[in-house]
Design a protein around this motif. Structure first.
Motif, PDB file in Angstrom:
ATOM      1  N   GLY A  19       0.833  -1.187   0.000  1.00 60.76           N
ATOM      2  CA  GLY A  19       0.000   0.000   0.000  1.00 60.76           C
ATOM      3  C   GLY A  19       0.872   1.242   0.000  1.00 60.76           C
ATOM      4  O   GLY A  19       2.014   1.223   0.489  1.00 60.76           O
ATOM      5  N   ALA A  20       0.346   2.328  -0.544  1.00 60.42           N
ATOM      6  CA  ALA A  20       1.070   3.601  -0.598  1.00 60.42           C
ATOM      7  C   ALA A  20       0.459   4.572   0.402  1.00 60.42           C
ATOM      8  O   ALA A  20      -0.761   4.728   0.473  1.00 60.42           O
ATOM      9  CB  ALA A  20       1.011   4.189  -2.004  1.00 60.42           C
ATOM     10  N   ILE A  21       1.298   5.224   1.181  1.00 58.36           N
ATOM     11  CA  ILE A  21       0.853   6.218   2.154  1.00 58.36           C
ATOM     12  C   ILE A  21       0.629   7.540   1.429  1.00 58.36           C
ATOM     13  O   ILE A  21       1.535   8.065   0.787  1.00 58.36           O
ATOM     14  CB  ILE A  21       1.883   6.363   3.280  1.00 58.36           C
ATOM     15  CG1 ILE A  21       1.941   5.067   4.098  1.00 58.36           C
ATOM     16  CG2 ILE A  21       1.549   7.550   4.180  1.00 58.36           C
ATOM     17  CD1 ILE A  21       3.031   5.023   5.110  1.00 58.36           C
ATOM     18  N   THR A  22      -0.585   8.061   1.530  1.00 54.22           N
ATOM     19  CA  THR A  22      -0.893   9.303   0.818  1.00 54.22           C
ATOM     20  C   THR A  22      -1.075  10.499   1.744  1.00 54.22           C
ATOM     21  O   THR A  22      -0.880  11.637   1.315  1.00 54.22           O
ATOM     22  CB  THR A  22      -2.161   9.135  -0.044  1.00 54.22           C
ATOM     23  OG1 THR A  22      -3.270   8.779   0.805  1.00 54.22           O
ATOM     24  CG2 THR A  22      -1.958   8.044  -1.096  1.00 54.22           C
ATOM     25  N   HIS A  23      -1.445  10.256   3.010  1.00 54.97           N
ATOM     26  CA  HIS A  23      -1.629  11.403   3.903  1.00 54.97           C
ATOM     27  C   HIS A  23      -1.676  10.947   5.359  1.00 54.97           C
ATOM     28  O   HIS A  23      -2.408  10.017   5.701  1.00 54.97           O
ATOM     29  CB  HIS A  23      -2.928  12.144   3.573  1.00 54.97           C
ATOM     30  CG  HIS A  23      -3.193  13.333   4.452  1.00 54.97           C
ATOM     31  ND1 HIS A  23      -2.446  14.482   4.392  1.00 54.97           N
ATOM     32  CD2 HIS A  23      -4.119  13.538   5.425  1.00 54.97           C
ATOM     33  CE1 HIS A  23      -2.903  15.357   5.281  1.00 54.97           C
ATOM     34  NE2 HIS A  23      -3.913  14.805   5.926  1.00 54.97           N
ATOM     35  N   TRP A  24      -0.884  11.580   6.206  1.00 54.76           N
ATOM     36  CA  TRP A  24      -0.963  11.363   7.649  1.00 54.76           C
ATOM     37  C   TRP A  24      -1.909  12.396   8.244  1.00 54.76           C
ATOM     38  O   TRP A  24      -1.748  13.602   8.022  1.00 54.76           O
ATOM     39  CB  TRP A  24       0.408  11.502   8.305  1.00 54.76           C
ATOM     40  CG  TRP A  24       1.293  10.313   8.113  1.00 54.76           C
ATOM     41  CD1 TRP A  24       2.287  10.158   7.199  1.00 54.76           C
ATOM     42  CD2 TRP A  24       1.248   9.092   8.860  1.00 54.76           C
ATOM     43  NE1 TRP A  24       2.877   8.916   7.316  1.00 54.76           N
ATOM     44  CE2 TRP A  24       2.256   8.241   8.343  1.00 54.76           C
ATOM     45  CE3 TRP A  24       0.462   8.633   9.924  1.00 54.76           C
ATOM     46  CZ2 TRP A  24       2.481   6.961   8.841  1.00 54.76           C
ATOM     47  CZ3 TRP A  24       0.685   7.359  10.426  1.00 54.76           C
ATOM     48  CH2 TRP A  24       1.686   6.535   9.884  1.00 54.76           C
ATOM     49  N   ILE A  41      -4.338   5.354   2.959  1.00 55.48           N
ATOM     50  CA  ILE A  41      -3.544   4.372   2.226  1.00 55.48           C
ATOM     51  C   ILE A  41      -4.223   4.079   0.895  1.00 55.48           C
ATOM     52  O   ILE A  41      -5.433   3.871   0.832  1.00 55.48           O
ATOM     53  CB  ILE A  41      -3.385   3.076   3.049  1.00 55.48           C
ATOM     54  CG1 ILE A  41      -2.600   3.361   4.328  1.00 55.48           C
ATOM     55  CG2 ILE A  41      -2.704   1.988   2.229  1.00 55.48           C
ATOM     56  CD1 ILE A  41      -2.536   2.201   5.289  1.00 55.48           C
ATOM     57  N   GLU A  42      -3.422   4.059  -0.152  1.00 57.73           N
ATOM     58  CA  GLU A  42      -3.913   3.756  -1.498  1.00 57.73           C
ATOM     59  C   GLU A  42      -3.404   2.380  -1.910  1.00 57.73           C
ATOM     60  O   GLU A  42      -2.216   2.084  -1.799  1.00 57.73           O
ATOM     61  CB  GLU A  42      -3.415   4.810  -2.481  1.00 57.73           C
ATOM     62  CG  GLU A  42      -3.817   4.578  -3.928  1.00 57.73           C
ATOM     63  CD  GLU A  42      -3.277   5.660  -4.829  1.00 57.73           C
ATOM     64  OE1 GLU A  42      -2.501   5.328  -5.754  1.00 57.73           O
ATOM     65  OE2 GLU A  42      -3.601   6.841  -4.599  1.00 57.73           O
ATOM     66  N   THR A  43      -4.334   1.528  -2.361  1.00 57.14           N
ATOM     67  CA  THR A  43      -3.964   0.224  -2.890  1.00 57.14           C
ATOM     68  C   THR A  43      -4.539   0.101  -4.296  1.00 57.14           C
ATOM     69  O   THR A  43      -5.289   0.964  -4.752  1.00 57.14           O
ATOM     70  CB  THR A  43      -4.506  -0.927  -2.018  1.00 57.14           C
ATOM     71  OG1 THR A  43      -5.905  -1.126  -2.299  1.00 57.14           O
ATOM     72  CG2 THR A  43      -4.324  -0.631  -0.536  1.00 57.14           C
ATOM     73  N   SER A  44      -4.190  -0.982  -4.965  1.00 58.93           N
ATOM     74  CA  SER A  44      -4.728  -1.174  -6.317  1.00 58.93           C
ATOM     75  C   SER A  44      -6.225  -1.446  -6.290  1.00 58.93           C
ATOM     76  O   SER A  44      -6.917  -1.219  -7.273  1.00 58.93           O
ATOM     77  CB  SER A  44      -4.004  -2.335  -7.001  1.00 58.93           C
ATOM     78  OG  SER A  44      -4.215  -3.549  -6.296  1.00 58.93           O
ATOM     79  N   ALA A 270     -13.594   9.126  -3.926  1.00 60.99           N
ATOM     80  CA  ALA A 270     -12.165   8.844  -4.083  1.00 60.99           C
ATOM     81  C   ALA A 270     -11.797   7.451  -3.597  1.00 60.99           C
ATOM     82  O   ALA A 270     -10.724   6.945  -3.921  1.00 60.99           O
ATOM     83  CB  ALA A 270     -11.339   9.889  -3.335  1.00 60.99           C
ATOM     84  N   MET A 271     -12.672   6.823  -2.820  1.00 59.11           N
ATOM     85  CA  MET A 271     -12.417   5.450  -2.370  1.00 59.11           C
ATOM     86  C   MET A 271     -12.402   4.466  -3.530  1.00 59.11           C
ATOM     87  O   MET A 271     -11.784   3.409  -3.461  1.00 59.11           O
ATOM     88  CB  MET A 271     -13.485   4.994  -1.373  1.00 59.11           C
ATOM     89  CG  MET A 271     -13.336   5.511   0.030  1.00 59.11           C
ATOM     90  SD  MET A 271     -14.488   4.687   1.165  1.00 59.11           S
ATOM     91  CE  MET A 271     -13.780   3.038   1.228  1.00 59.11           C
ATOM     92  N   VAL A 272     -13.128   4.794  -4.588  1.00 56.62           N
ATOM     93  CA  VAL A 272     -13.310   3.861  -5.709  1.00 56.62           C
ATOM     94  C   VAL A 272     -12.093   3.929  -6.620  1.00 56.62           C
ATOM     95  O   VAL A 272     -11.803   4.968  -7.218  1.00 56.62           O
ATOM     96  CB  VAL A 272     -14.594   4.192  -6.491  1.00 56.62           C
ATOM     97  CG1 VAL A 272     -14.743   3.261  -7.691  1.00 56.62           C
ATOM     98  CG2 VAL A 272     -15.811   4.084  -5.576  1.00 56.62           C
ATOM     99  N   THR A 273     -11.379   2.824  -6.751  1.00 53.48           N
ATOM    100  CA  THR A 273     -10.183   2.772  -7.586  1.00 53.48           C
ATOM    101  C   THR A 273     -10.498   2.156  -8.943  1.00 53.48           C
ATOM    102  O   THR A 273     -11.535   1.525  -9.146  1.00 53.48           O
ATOM    103  CB  THR A 273      -9.086   1.934  -6.915  1.00 53.48           C
ATOM    104  OG1 THR A 273      -9.533   0.568  -6.835  1.00 53.48           O
ATOM    105  CG2 THR A 273      -8.766   2.441  -5.521  1.00 53.48           C
ATOM    106  N   LYS A 274      -9.545   2.329  -9.860  1.00 57.32           N
ATOM    107  CA  LYS A 274      -9.683   1.745 -11.189  1.00 57.32           C
ATOM    108  C   LYS A 274      -9.817   0.230 -11.108  1.00 57.32           C
ATOM    109  O   LYS A 274     -10.649  -0.367 -11.793  1.00 57.32           O
ATOM    110  CB  LYS A 274      -8.468   2.121 -12.044  1.00 57.32           C
ATOM    111  CG  LYS A 274      -8.494   1.539 -13.446  1.00 57.32           C
ATOM    112  CD  LYS A 274      -7.252   1.942 -14.227  1.00 57.32           C
ATOM    113  CE  LYS A 274      -7.247   1.299 -15.616  1.00 57.32           C
ATOM    114  NZ  LYS A 274      -6.028   1.660 -16.380  1.00 57.32           N
ATOM    115  N   ASP A 275      -8.992  -0.407 -10.262  1.00 57.16           N
ATOM    116  CA  ASP A 275      -9.048  -1.867 -10.143  1.00 57.16           C
ATOM    117  C   ASP A 275     -10.372  -2.342  -9.570  1.00 57.16           C
ATOM    118  O   ASP A 275     -10.879  -3.405  -9.945  1.00 57.16           O
ATOM    119  CB  ASP A 275      -7.894  -2.368  -9.269  1.00 57.16           C
ATOM    120  CG  ASP A 275      -6.588  -2.491 -10.039  1.00 57.16           C
ATOM    121  OD1 ASP A 275      -6.518  -1.948 -11.158  1.00 57.16           O
ATOM    122  OD2 ASP A 275      -5.653  -3.130  -9.534  1.00 57.16           O
TER     123      ASP A 275
END
Length: 371
Positions: A19-24, A41-44, A270-275
């Motif tokens: 996962g990628a950290i996008t904001h604390w 956290i951003e995941t695929s 924004a919760m909805v990802t491409k995957d």
């Protein structure tokens, strides 16, 4: 030595590896309340917030915004102010020296052991997690979903005891034959799968369509239903399922057509990802899925099953209902029209998916309800 608590990269779903950290949301030195927003956290598969695992002081942020970490890696440390910087440094160094990323086939606390059960010529996919002799929690997903919809709930619930997640007929890894598509047909399939799996008593937890199925089971099989938790439930008094959403999911041919319907599910698009969109699109294109979902949609829209269920709700002694006035898919239940044993908890900072959007709060409510 005072306790130091690691904050690790969570595992959201069976396939998540990093996962990628996008904001604390908190800075070093700030005091935390257990369950409050800590880091985005951003995941695929999905973007969401990781909540504070405990109360205390955020003494050290180890991973900065923009960094991508494997599941289980150290993101931060929560500790008492009395802990010295030298002790923190030693704790972090020891953690990093001994941490081994989970490989692709590695086991995780939240992982489900998947299997297929035969219920008279049809198969139902189930997943199991957790151990012990407690009455199992049975999770039933919503329309066009599958057992992976519980990705934010499995770890917390399975820490309490056994969890069984079910793919409804026509969904996920289950057979695409749905009978007449009605609530009774779906409920009977779930009950048959549980009985084959040796589950004779269960805490039923359902979301949306799955909540209506769980309520149908509780009304028809009180011997099976130890308790009932309904999340954003369809078919309760005051609710009205969105025909536009149901049809939109079925008819979407491209990701850009499907994405607006998926964004209706949550308060924060924004919760909805491409995957996430691609996964649903792949599912709806599978052989038999369009027919299955169309049958279920037609039964939901007709309202006949909902009317019958509402008449039978009085047979259910008690239930916990988790709902939101911001739900764009089924709307909000009419609290005044529910039986006296039904308790409603409102989560208006979420949409139709509070078990994903506010997982920590929902998990705590479920664990409290099942005892």
């Amino acid at each position: 030595m005072a306790e130091m608590i690691p904050v690790r990269m969570p595992k959201w779903g069976l396939s998540m590896q990093e996962g990628a950290i996008t904001h604390w949301w908190k800075a070093e030195g700030e005091r935390l309340v257990e369950g409050e927003d800590l880091v985005d956290i951003e995941t695929s598969k999905i973007n969401n917030v990781c909540e504070a695992p405990t109360a205390g002081v955020l003494r050290r942020i180890v991973a900065q915004e923009g960094e991508t970490l494997p599941v289980g890696a150290l993101m931060a440390v929560v500790a008492d102010p009395a802990v010295s910087d030298a002790e923190l440094d030693a704790f972090i160094a020891d953690f990093q020296a001994n941490f081994t990323p989970e490989d692709e086939d590695g086991d995780a606390v939240s992982a489900l052991a998947l299997s297929q059960v035969d219920i008279g010529g049809r198969t139902i996919r189930i997943g199991r997690a957790g151990e012990g002799g407690a009455v199992p929690i049975v999770l039933i997903h919503g329309y066009s979903g599958d057992l992976n919809n519980w990705l934010f709930n499995l770890e917390a619930l399975s820490a309490r005891g056994p969890v069984v997640a079910v793919d409804l007929p026509g969904h996920g890894g289950s057979s695409k034959a749905v009978g007449d598509g009605g609530l009774t047909s779906l409920a009977e399939a779930v009950v048959a799968a549980l009985e084959v799996s040796g589950v004779t008593k269960a805490h039923l937890v359902g979301h949306s369509l799955g909540a209506a199925v769980a309520a149908r089971i509780a009304a028809d099989r009180p011997d099976l239903a130890q308790s009932l938790i309904l999340i954003a439930p369809a078919s309760l008094p005051g609710t009205a399922v969105s025909e536009a959403f149901l049809t939109g999911v079925i008819e979407a041919q491209r990701a850009r057509d499907l994405k607006p319907w998926m964004e209706m599910l949550v308060a924060d698009p924004a919760m909805v990802t491409k995957d996430m969109v691609e996964d649903v699109l792949k599912f709806t294109r599978m052989d038999g899925v369009e027919d299955a979902l169309s049958l279920i949609r037609d039964r939901l829209v007709s309202g006949q099953d909902a009317a019958e269920l509402r008449e039978d709700l009085a047979d259910i002694p008690k239930a916990l209902v988790i709902a939101s006035h911001r739900d764009q898919i089924v709307g909000a239940p009419d609290e005044a029209a529910l039986p006296p044993g039904f308790r409603v908890v409102w989560m208006d900072d979420a949409g139709h998916m509070p078990h994903l959007e506010k997982a920590g709060e929902v998990n705590a409510l479920i664990i409290e309800a099942v005892g």
